[in-house]
Design an enzyme around this catalytic site. Structure first.
Site, PDB file in Angstrom:
ATOM      1  N   ASP A  35       0.826  -1.228   0.142  1.00 48.03           N
ATOM      2  CA  ASP A  35      -0.036  -0.065  -0.060  1.00 48.03           C
ATOM      3  C   ASP A  35       0.947   1.263   0.045  1.00 48.03           C
ATOM      4  O   ASP A  35       1.904   1.167   0.205  1.00 48.03           O
ATOM      5  CB  ASP A  35      -0.890   0.050   1.102  1.00 48.03           C
ATOM      6  CG  ASP A  35      -0.134   0.198   2.462  1.00 48.03           C
ATOM      7  OD1 ASP A  35      -0.903   0.366   3.571  1.00 48.03           O
ATOM      8  OD2 ASP A  35       1.148   0.000   2.578  1.00 48.03           O
ATOM      9  N   SER A  36       0.298   2.621   0.018  1.00 48.38           N
ATOM     10  CA  SER A  36       1.099   3.576  -0.334  1.00 48.38           C
ATOM     11  C   SER A  36       1.679   4.374   0.846  1.00 48.38           C
ATOM     12  O   SER A  36       2.550   5.088   1.012  1.00 48.38           O
ATOM     13  CB  SER A  36       0.161   4.558  -1.067  1.00 48.38           C
ATOM     14  OG  SER A  36      -0.909   5.013  -0.162  1.00 48.38           O
ATOM     15  N   GLY A  37       0.962   3.720   1.867  1.00 48.66           N
ATOM     16  CA  GLY A  37       1.551   4.475   3.271  1.00 48.66           C
ATOM     17  C   GLY A  37       0.293   5.509   3.713  1.00 48.66           C
ATOM     18  O   GLY A  37       0.469   5.851   4.801  1.00 48.66           O
ATOM     19  N   GLY A  38      -0.330   5.921   2.814  1.00 45.06           N
ATOM     20  CA  GLY A  38      -1.468   6.991   3.205  1.00 45.06           C
ATOM     21  C   GLY A  38      -2.343   6.841   4.179  1.00 45.06           C
ATOM     22  O   GLY A  38      -2.343   7.449   5.178  1.00 45.06           O
ATOM     23  N   PHE A  39      -2.820   5.506   4.412  1.00 40.74           N
ATOM     24  CA  PHE A  39      -3.804   5.088   5.367  1.00 40.74           C
ATOM     25  C   PHE A  39      -3.009   5.181   6.733  1.00 40.74           C
ATOM     26  O   PHE A  39      -3.611   5.757   7.838  1.00 40.74           O
ATOM     27  CB  PHE A  39      -4.403   3.789   5.212  1.00 40.74           C
ATOM     28  CG  PHE A  39      -5.168   3.399   6.184  1.00 40.74           C
ATOM     29  CD1 PHE A  39      -4.929   2.440   7.008  1.00 40.74           C
ATOM     30  CD2 PHE A  39      -6.550   3.963   6.387  1.00 40.74           C
ATOM     31  CE1 PHE A  39      -5.806   1.968   8.408  1.00 40.74           C
ATOM     32  CE2 PHE A  39      -7.309   3.539   7.342  1.00 40.74           C
ATOM     33  CZ  PHE A  39      -7.175   2.626   8.470  1.00 40.74           C
ATOM     34  N   ASP A  57      -3.139   8.003  -2.101  1.00 43.77           N
ATOM     35  CA  ASP A  57      -4.503   8.880  -2.187  1.00 43.77           C
ATOM     36  C   ASP A  57      -4.694   9.827  -0.843  1.00 43.77           C
ATOM     37  O   ASP A  57      -3.845   9.473   0.102  1.00 43.77           O
ATOM     38  CB  ASP A  57      -5.776   7.944  -1.970  1.00 43.77           C
ATOM     39  CG  ASP A  57      -5.591   6.728  -1.081  1.00 43.77           C
ATOM     40  OD1 ASP A  57      -6.595   6.059  -0.816  1.00 43.77           O
ATOM     41  OD2 ASP A  57      -4.299   6.607  -0.589  1.00 43.77           O
ATOM     42  N   GLN A  95     -11.926   7.142  -3.936  1.00 40.64           N
ATOM     43  CA  GLN A  95     -12.366   7.825  -2.655  1.00 40.64           C
ATOM     44  C   GLN A  95     -13.753   8.487  -2.782  1.00 40.64           C
ATOM     45  O   GLN A  95     -14.264   8.390  -3.914  1.00 40.64           O
ATOM     46  CB  GLN A  95     -11.160   8.782  -2.234  1.00 40.64           C
ATOM     47  CG  GLN A  95      -9.747   8.188  -1.827  1.00 40.64           C
ATOM     48  CD  GLN A  95     -10.060   7.188  -0.516  1.00 40.64           C
ATOM     49  OE1 GLN A  95     -10.737   7.291   0.110  1.00 40.64           O
ATOM     50  NE2 GLN A  95      -9.056   6.536  -0.398  1.00 40.64           N
ATOM     51  N   GLY A 115     -11.206   3.921   1.371  1.00 46.38           N
ATOM     52  CA  GLY A 115     -12.150   4.621   2.212  1.00 46.38           C
ATOM     53  C   GLY A 115     -13.439   4.259   2.759  1.00 46.38           C
ATOM     54  O   GLY A 115     -14.034   4.834   3.152  1.00 46.38           O
ATOM     55  N   ASP A 128      -7.920  -7.244   1.322  1.00 50.19           N
ATOM     56  CA  ASP A 128      -6.895  -7.602   2.398  1.00 50.19           C
ATOM     57  C   ASP A 128      -7.505  -7.165   3.738  1.00 50.19           C
ATOM     58  O   ASP A 128      -8.272  -6.067   3.969  1.00 50.19           O
ATOM     59  CB  ASP A 128      -5.798  -6.603   1.972  1.00 50.19           C
ATOM     60  CG  ASP A 128      -5.909  -5.074   2.456  1.00 50.19           C
ATOM     61  OD1 ASP A 128      -6.624  -4.260   1.819  1.00 50.19           O
ATOM     62  OD2 ASP A 128      -5.517  -4.842   3.700  1.00 50.19           O
ATOM     63  N   CYS A 176     -11.365 -29.737   9.246  1.00 54.48           N
ATOM     64  CA  CYS A 176     -10.501 -28.853   8.768  1.00 54.48           C
ATOM     65  C   CYS A 176      -9.109 -29.580   8.783  1.00 54.48           C
ATOM     66  O   CYS A 176      -8.604 -30.294   9.549  1.00 54.48           O
ATOM     67  CB  CYS A 176     -10.332 -27.553   9.747  1.00 54.48           C
ATOM     68  SG  CYS A 176      -9.057 -26.468   9.214  1.00 54.48           S
ATOM     69  N   CYS A 214      -6.038 -27.945   8.469  1.00 49.99           N
ATOM     70  CA  CYS A 214      -5.058 -27.405   8.696  1.00 49.99           C
ATOM     71  C   CYS A 214      -3.980 -27.874   9.712  1.00 49.99           C
ATOM     72  O   CYS A 214      -4.514 -28.837  10.421  1.00 49.99           O
ATOM     73  CB  CYS A 214      -5.183 -25.865   9.259  1.00 49.99           C
ATOM     74  SG  CYS A 214      -5.820 -25.559  10.786  1.00 49.99           S
ATOM     75  N   CYS A 246      -5.690 -27.880  13.384  1.00 48.43           N
ATOM     76  CA  CYS A 246      -6.852 -28.794  13.369  1.00 48.43           C
ATOM     77  C   CYS A 246      -6.387 -30.298  13.340  1.00 48.43           C
ATOM     78  O   CYS A 246      -7.150 -31.116  13.941  1.00 48.43           O
ATOM     79  CB  CYS A 246      -8.103 -28.405  12.641  1.00 48.43           C
ATOM     80  SG  CYS A 246      -8.660 -26.855  13.044  1.00 48.43           S
ATOM     81  N   HIS A 289      -4.574 -21.587  11.336  1.00 47.10           N
ATOM     82  CA  HIS A 289      -5.810 -22.018  11.026  1.00 47.10           C
ATOM     83  C   HIS A 289      -6.743 -21.115  10.497  1.00 47.10           C
ATOM     84  O   HIS A 289      -7.346 -21.223   9.344  1.00 47.10           O
ATOM     85  CB  HIS A 289      -6.608 -22.613  12.381  1.00 47.10           C
ATOM     86  CG  HIS A 289      -8.202 -22.568  12.219  1.00 47.10           C
ATOM     87  ND1 HIS A 289      -8.472 -23.780  11.713  1.00 47.10           N
ATOM     88  CD2 HIS A 289      -9.314 -21.758  12.333  1.00 47.10           C
ATOM     89  CE1 HIS A 289      -9.874 -23.680  11.444  1.00 47.10           C
ATOM     90  NE2 HIS A 289     -10.366 -22.437  12.142  1.00 47.10           N
TER      91      HIS A 289
END
Lengths: 434, 221
Positions: A123-127, A177, A220, A247, A297, A335, A337, A340, A365
Site C-alpha cells: 500500500d502507499s502508506g497513506g492510510f 490517495d 475515494q 475509504g 486485504d 479442517c 490445517c 486442527c 488455522h
C-alpha cells in the site's frame, strides 16, 4: 462457459485460455504489461478469474494476508506458501523507515529480502500516515507526518511513495490517495476526492518500473455516491491495470458500506481486477465477492487469532472461553490445517495466554480457513453453484445467531443471489431489521 | 510414592515413573533417599537443583554424590534439569547423564542469539588444552547487532537448518529490530537444530569411545 476442470487442484496450471482477442494479453505474455486478468467464469456480478502477475498466478476472488513489516506475525514465508497463498501485502509506511528504501534496494527488493517467491502488494502508506502518526498534515504537495520510530518529521509526496514502492518491488503498488475518515462529512471529503485524482496522475508519471509493477489507483469519496461517481469516472480514464476501492471499512454503517461497494463495482472496468481495501470479515468477503470484488486485504483474521479467536465454518470460536476447556474437538471438524489435524480446543485453551505458539496455531488455522473460503467461492462460480455455496455459508456461519444481518440480505439481493436460508418468518418476509 | 506406583501399575502399566532427586550438598540425606527409590524400581531419576552459578567442579561433585549410590548394573535413567550449556552437556554425559531437560536453545532465541558453535570435529585434531570454562556463554552471535544489517549470509555458515537455508542474517536482524515474532521463530528453529546436532555428535563419539577427545576439542575451539 466451460468450467476449468483443474480449478480444484492446489497447483495452478496455465489457465484455460479464451481466444486472445486483445493485443494487451499478448503483450502481457511478453512481459511488457505486468498483469493479466483472465475471467474464467461469471455468476451474476461475481467473477472467478486467474490474475497473472510477475510472480505467478493468483485465483480470484482472493484474500491477501497482511505482512506489515516484511512478515506475517509469527508465520514464515514457507508456511504461508504451503497453505496456498500466492499474494500477500506489506506496508510501505513501516518499511520506508525500517529498513528504508535504499537498504531495501540493496537487498534486491522485498521478495528476496523475505524469501517470498510469489506476489506482493504494497500500500502507499497513506492510510497509516493518517491513522497511526501523531502528527499528520496534508497539503496539495504531499503529507507531512511524524515518523513513528524516531519521531522525525517526514514528508511524503505521491512521487516519494511510488519511488519507495519501486524500491520495495511489489507486483502491485498502490497510488498515494488523500485519505479521510469514512465518517467525515463536508467539503474535506470533496477536497480529498479531487486531490486523489490529481495525485494519481503524479503517481503514474513518477512510476519507474512500468513493466514490472502495476500501479492501482484508489477510488475515494467516503459514502457520498456523487463524489464516488466523480472520482470513478476520472480514475478509469487513467491507464491502469487494476483499481481499488478505498475509504471504506472505517466505521461507516454496513448499509452505506455495501451500497458504495456495489456502486463502484458497477462502474469499474469489467475486464480489470477490483480490489476492496481493508475488508474483512468472512461475511464481508462472501457478500462483496458476490457484488463483483476480486481482491481483499485485512488484518482482522490474523490479528483476531492472536487474541484467541478462531474463524470457523460455524462462526467464531473464542478459545479462551471456559466452555472450550473440556472440548476435545478440533477448532473445526474436518479442517485440514496443521492446527486442527493435531490439536484440540482444550489444548489450545490451556496454552492460550501462556505460550506464544498459541497465536501461531490459531493464525495458521484462520489463514487456512480464509484461503479455502475464497477458493470455494472461486470454484463455485466456475461450477455455477455460487448460490448454493453462499446459502450454505450463511446457514453455517450464522447457525449460532438469531438472525442473518439485514444488510447481508439486502446486499445479496442486489447481487442477485437468491437467499433461501432465513432464520425466522419475519426475515423471510423482509420485515426484520437485524 | 508406593501407593501411586501401585495405582499406576494397575491403570497404566507402560508408564515409566521418574523420581525427583535434589542435588544437594547435604549428603547424609541422599543415600537413604536413593536406596528407597531403587527398591521401588523407578525407571529414572530426575536430578534437579543445580544453581546457575555452580561451576564445573561443583556440578561434578553434586552428581557424583548421587551416582556413587547407584548400582553399576541396572542403573536407572538419569535426567538432568540444568542450564543446558554445551560444557554442562559434555561433562554430565561423561558422568552418566542420559537425558537433559533445559530451555537453553529457546532462551537464546528469545534474546536474539543464534547458537554458532561448531559440532563436527575434524578428523585430525591436536589435543588442545582447555582454554576457558565458558559456563552459560557458549558460542553465539547476537543478531540484534547493527553489524548484521547488510549481512545476507545464512545465520551460521554451513548450517543446514530451515532458517539458514531460507533466510539471511539481515532479515532476522530486521525482524528482531521490529520486534516481530517471526524472528524468534526462525532463531528457535536454528538453535534447536544446532543443539540437536551437538547431541548427535555426542552420541556418535560416545559409541566410538572418543568422547574425551571430542570434549577437549569442543571446549578449546
Amino acid at each position: 462457459m466451460s468450467a476449468d476442470k483443474n480449478a480444484n487442484a492446489p497447483e495452478l496450471s496455465e489457465a484455460s485460455a479464451e481466444p486472445r482477442k486483445r493485443v494487451k494479453e499478448d503483450e502481457a505474455m511478453l512481459g511488457k504489461i505486468p498483469l493479466r486478468f483472465n475471467i474464467l467464469a461469471r455468476y451474476k456480478r461475481a467473477r472467478a478469474s486467474v490474475l497473472t502477475l510477475p510472480h505467478g498466478d493468483v485465483r480470484t476472488p482472493v484474500y491477501m494476508p497482511v505482512g506489515t513489516k516484511a512478515t506475517l506475525k509469527g508465520i514464515t514465508s514457507e508456511e504461508l506458501a504451503n497453505i496456498g497463498y500466492r499474494l500477500c501485502l506489506s506496508n510501505t509506511y513501516h518499511l520506508a523507515s525500517i529498513p528504508g528504501a535504499d537498504l531495501m534496494a540493496e537487498y534486491g527488493g522485498l521478495h528476496k529480502f523475505m524469501n517470498w517467491p510469489y506476489n506482493l502488494l504494497t500500500d502507499s502508506g497513506g492510510f497509516q500516515m493518517v491513522s497511526l502518526s501523531q502528527l499528520c498534515e496534508i497539503t496539495e504537495e504531499g503529507v507531512e507526518f511524524e515518523n513513528p520510530y524516531d519521531k522525525r518529521k517526514m514528508f511524503m509526496r505521491p512521487e516519494d511513495s511510488i519511488h519507495i514502492q519501486n524500491a520495495i518491488g511489489a507486483d502491485i503498488v498502490m497510488a498515494l490517495d488523500d485519505v479521510v475518515k469514512t465518517t467525515t462529512v463536508g467539503p474535506r471529503v470533496e477536497e480529498a476526492c479531487d486531490r486523489t485524482i490529481r495525485w494519481i496522475d503524479r503517481c503514474l508519471v513518477a512510476h519507474r518500473r512500468k513493466e514490472e509493477q502495476n500501479v492501482f489507483p484508489i477510488v475515494q469519496g467516503a459514502v457520498d455516491l456523487k463524489l464516488r461517481e466523480r472520482c470513478l469516472s476520472a480514475l478509469i480514464q487513467r491507464e491502469a491495470n487494476g483499481f481499488a476501492i478505498g475509504g471504506l471499512a472505517g466505521g461507516e454503517s454496513k448499509d452505506d458500506f455495501w451500497k458504495v461497494v456495489a456502486f463502484c463495482t458497477e462502474r469499474l472496468p469489467e475486464e480489470k481486477p477490483r480490489y476492496l481495501m481493508g475488508v474483512g470479515y468472512p461475511v464481508d468477503l462472501v457478500v462483496c465477492a458476490c457484488l463483483g470484488v476480486d481482491m481483499f486485504d485485512c488484518v482482522f483474521p490474523t490479528r483476531t487469532a492472536r487474541f484467541g479467536v478462531a474463524l470457523t465454518r460455524y462462526g467464531e470460536v473464542k478459545i479462551k472461553n471456559s466452555e472450550q476447556r473440556d472440548d476435545f474437538r478440533p477448532l473445526q471438524e474436518g479442517c485440514q490445517c496443521p492446527t486442527c489435524k493435531k490439536f484440540t480446543r482444550t489444548y489450545l485453551n490451556s496454552i492460550m495466554t501462556k505460550a506464544g505458539v498459541s497465536c501461531h496455531l490459531l493464525t495458521l488455522h484462520n489463514l487456512h480457513y480464509l484461503f479455502n473460503l475464497m477458493l470455494g467461492i472461486h470454484n463455485s462460480i466456475i461450477d455455477g453453484t455460487l448460490e448454493d455455496y453462499v446459502n450454505r455459508f450463511l446457514e453455517d456461519y450464522f447457525s449460532q445467531e438469531k438472525s442473518i444481518p439485514k444488510w447481508v440480505l439486502d446486499a445479496l439481493e442486489k447481487a442477485e443471489i437468491n437467499v433461501k436460508v432465513y432464520k425466522n418468518e419475519e426475515q423471510k418476509n423482509g420485515s426484520t431489521t437485524a | 510414592m508406593c501407593i501411586r506406583d501401585r495405582e499406576l501399575k494397575e491403570t497404566a502399566p507402560d508408564v515409566k515413573v521418574l523420581a525427583p532427586v535434589l542435588l544437594t550438598k547435604f549428603q547424609e540425606l541422599l543415600e537413604g533417599h536413593i536406596q528407597s527409590l531403587l527398591q521401588q524400581n523407578v525407571a529414572g531419576l530426575f536430578l534437579y537443583g543445580l544453581s546457575k552459578n555452580d561451576d564445573a567442579e561443583t556440578r561434578a561433585k553434586r552428581l557424583q554424590e548421587v551416582i556413587t549410590h547407584l548400582p553399576k548394573e541396572g542403573k536407572p535413567l538419569l535426567f538432568l534439569s540444568g542450564n543446558g550449556t554445551p560444557e554442562e552437556v559434555l561433562q554430565c554425559t561423561a558422568l552418566g547423564v542420559d537425558i537433559f531437560e533445559t530451555d537453553y536453545p529457546f532462551v537464546h532465541a528469545e534474546k536474539g542469539f543464534a547458537l554458532s558453535f561448531e559440532v563436527k570435529m575434524p578428523e585430525e585434531t591436536v589435543e588442545g588444552e582447555r582454554k576457558q570454562e565458558f559456563g552459560r556463554n557458549a558460542k553465539t552471535i547476537s543478531l540484534k547487532e547493527e553489524k548484521y544489517l547488510r549481512d545476507v549470509g545464512p545465520l551460521v555458515e554451513g548450517c543446514e537448518c530451515f532458517a539458514c537455508k531460507n533466510h539471511t542474517r539481515a532479515y532476522v536482524h530486521h525482524l528482531l529490530r521490529c520486534d516481530e515474532m517471526t524472528g524468534f521463530v526462525l532463531l528457535t528453529i536454528h538453535n534447536v537444530a544446532r543443539y540437536s546436532d551437538l547431541f548427535a555428535e555426542v552420541r556418535k563419539h560416545l559409541s566410538a569411545g572418543t568422547l574425551d577427545r571430542f570434549s577437549s576439542w569442543f571446549l578449546s575451539t
